[in-house]
Design an enzyme around this catalytic site. Structure first.
Site, mmCIF file in Angstrom:
data_model
loop_
_atom_site.group_PDB
_atom_site.id
_atom_site.type_symbol
_atom_site.label_atom_id
_atom_site.label_comp_id
_atom_site.label_asym_id
_atom_site.label_seq_id
_atom_site.Cartn_x
_atom_site.Cartn_y
_atom_site.Cartn_z
ATOM 1 C CG PHE A 29 -1.498 1.242 1.667
ATOM 2 C CD1 PHE A 29 -2.152 2.083 0.771
ATOM 3 C CD2 PHE A 29 -1.397 1.647 3.005
ATOM 4 C CE1 PHE A 29 -2.680 3.301 1.192
ATOM 5 C CE2 PHE A 29 -1.918 2.843 3.433
ATOM 6 C CZ PHE A 29 -2.552 3.678 2.524
ATOM 7 C CG ASP A 81 6.558 -6.474 -2.200
ATOM 8 O OD1 ASP A 81 6.223 -5.341 -1.833
ATOM 9 O OD2 ASP A 81 6.061 -7.516 -1.711
ATOM 10 N N GLY A 129 1.779 -7.506 -0.621
ATOM 11 C CA GLY A 129 1.768 -6.593 -1.763
ATOM 12 C C GLY A 129 1.117 -7.254 -2.964
ATOM 13 C CE LYS A 177 13.406 -17.028 10.644
ATOM 14 N NZ LYS A 177 13.181 -18.194 9.770
ATOM 15 C CE1 TYR A 219 4.207 -3.879 11.545
ATOM 16 C CE2 TYR A 219 3.309 -2.588 13.357
ATOM 17 C CZ TYR A 219 3.702 -2.687 12.030
ATOM 18 O OH TYR A 219 3.599 -1.583 11.200
ATOM 19 C CB THR A 244 -0.988 5.715 6.731
ATOM 20 O OG1 THR A 244 -0.086 6.358 7.632
ATOM 21 C CG2 THR A 244 -1.009 6.451 5.413
#
Ligand code: NAD
Ligand code: UDP
Length: 312
Positions: free
Chosen positions: A14, A34, A39, A92, A146, A176
């Site tokens: 994004f 990527d 994605g 990781k 995270y 966002t």
């Protein structure tokens, strides 16, 4: 004219896809790296014919070498359902991905920016959050892969700067939203818009009184690029977010109003460790980046609703 060569990891996601597009418009040569976990090709398909755009399928947990002047390190799933799908891989990606990209930056003498997050503040006890606040993070909870991964990445960035003189920048991004969020991404803005457009129930987790401050994607891209261009001594971290704070219930009501939906609001249980409030103090960004967000929630939501109308 010699173009700046810019590597964007997570470039098909994004945020990354908007950044790639903007960098191409700024006359840069863009390498979009990527592994397509979250994605999508669809996000960057319109860039593939540009001779200054290169797409690289690669996982940042493995080393990668390319000559570049700047690196934006965005590779990492950002939505709770995606980063919790394989928490070890998430950690990781943040830690080994940062080490690999910092090693690359060191070797080719590139400037490197880390997409950190407001999640480093955890469930904050200071409100609004300033960069000097150390956070209140559960190290063994559902969000820790995270939150702690991003905290470790910040630590690595600062140490590569101190020990190896790598030119680093750290931005802490607050919630966002905008076009190209995945419809099944699970984050609140995309969930509510998709539910509203389908006239399905709007799912509020908890009582809806928890707050977030929502930033439109164009403001974030502007802020990140301004940060990349700051003087070398300024490494951050710096908050990039919109300080207008809303409850999740207010967001749901706004989405229903703007979509003219027949959806009704239902309440589900609140996931564990879900922060009660979040709002950036952006004084540092104003001072160092001469940046502040320009797009108000309603304007950004209308653009995002138009996007989702075209994809679902
Ligand atoms: P996203 O999930 O849309 O994009 C992440 C991208 O990284 C995807 O294209 C994904 O395929 C790629 N990726 C994931 N793991 C990878 C790996 N191991 N190797 C290579 N690529 C990998 O999420 P986003 O919203 O675009 O977030 C981009 C970055 O910004 C993330 O680092 C995220 O933590 C950070 N951020 C985003 C927000 C937000 O509200 N969107 C807030 C704070 C921080
Ligand atoms: N949320 C919600 N309904 C949804 C998705 C999310 O009420 O369908 C809530 C979630 O519990 C959190 C807030 O909205 O309190 C923001 O969630 P999101 O996953 O977008 O971001 P984060 O929690 O990482 O800030």
């Amino acid at each position: 004219m010699i173009k700046k060569r810019v590597l964007v990891t997570g470039g098909a996601g994004f945020v990354g896809s908007h950044l790639c597009e903007r960098l191409l418009n700024e006359n840069c040569e863009v390498y979009c790296l990527d592994n397509f976990f979250t994605g999508q090709k669809q996000n960057i398909v319109h860039l593939l014919n540009n001779p200054y755009f290169e797409l690289i399928r690669h996982d940042v947990t493995a080393p990668y070498f390319i000559e570049a002047d700047e690196i934006y390190n965005l590779a990492c799933p950002a939505s709770p359902i995606h980063y919790q799908y394989n928490p070890i891989k998430t950690m990781k990606t943040s830690v080994m991905g940062s080490i690999n990209m910092l090693g690359l930056a060191k070797r080719v003498k590139a400037k490197i920016l880390q997409a950190s997050t407001s999640e480093v503040y955890g469930n904050p006890l200071e409100h609004p959050q300033t960069e000097s606040y150390w956070g209140n993070v559960n190290p063994i909870g559902e969000r820790s892969c995270y939150d702690e991964g991003k905290r470790a990445a910040e630590s690595l960035f600062v140490d590569y700067h101190k020990e190896n003189n790598v030119n680093v920048k750290i931005v802490r991004i607050f919630n966002t939203y905008g076009p190209r969020m995945h419809p099944n991404d699970g984050r609140v803005v995309s969930n509510f818009i998709v539910q509203a457009l389908r006239n399905e129930d709007i799912t509020i987790y908890g009582d809806g009184q928890q707050t977030r401050s929502f930033q439109y994607i164009d403001d974030l891209i502007e802020g990140m690029m301004s940060m990349m261009n700051t003087r070398n001594e300024f490494i951050g971290p710096v908050n990039i977010g919109n300080p207008h704070e809303f409850t999740i219930l207010e967001l749901a009501e706004k989405v229903i109003e703007l979509t003219g939906s027949n959806s009704k609001i239902i309440y589900k249980s609140l996931p564990s460790d879900d922060p009660l409030m979040r709002k950036p103090n952006i004084s540092l960004a104003k001072k160092e980046l001469d940046w502040e967000p320009k797009i108000q929630l309603e304007t950004g939501l209308i653009k995002t609703i138009d996007y989702f109308k075209s994809v679902i």
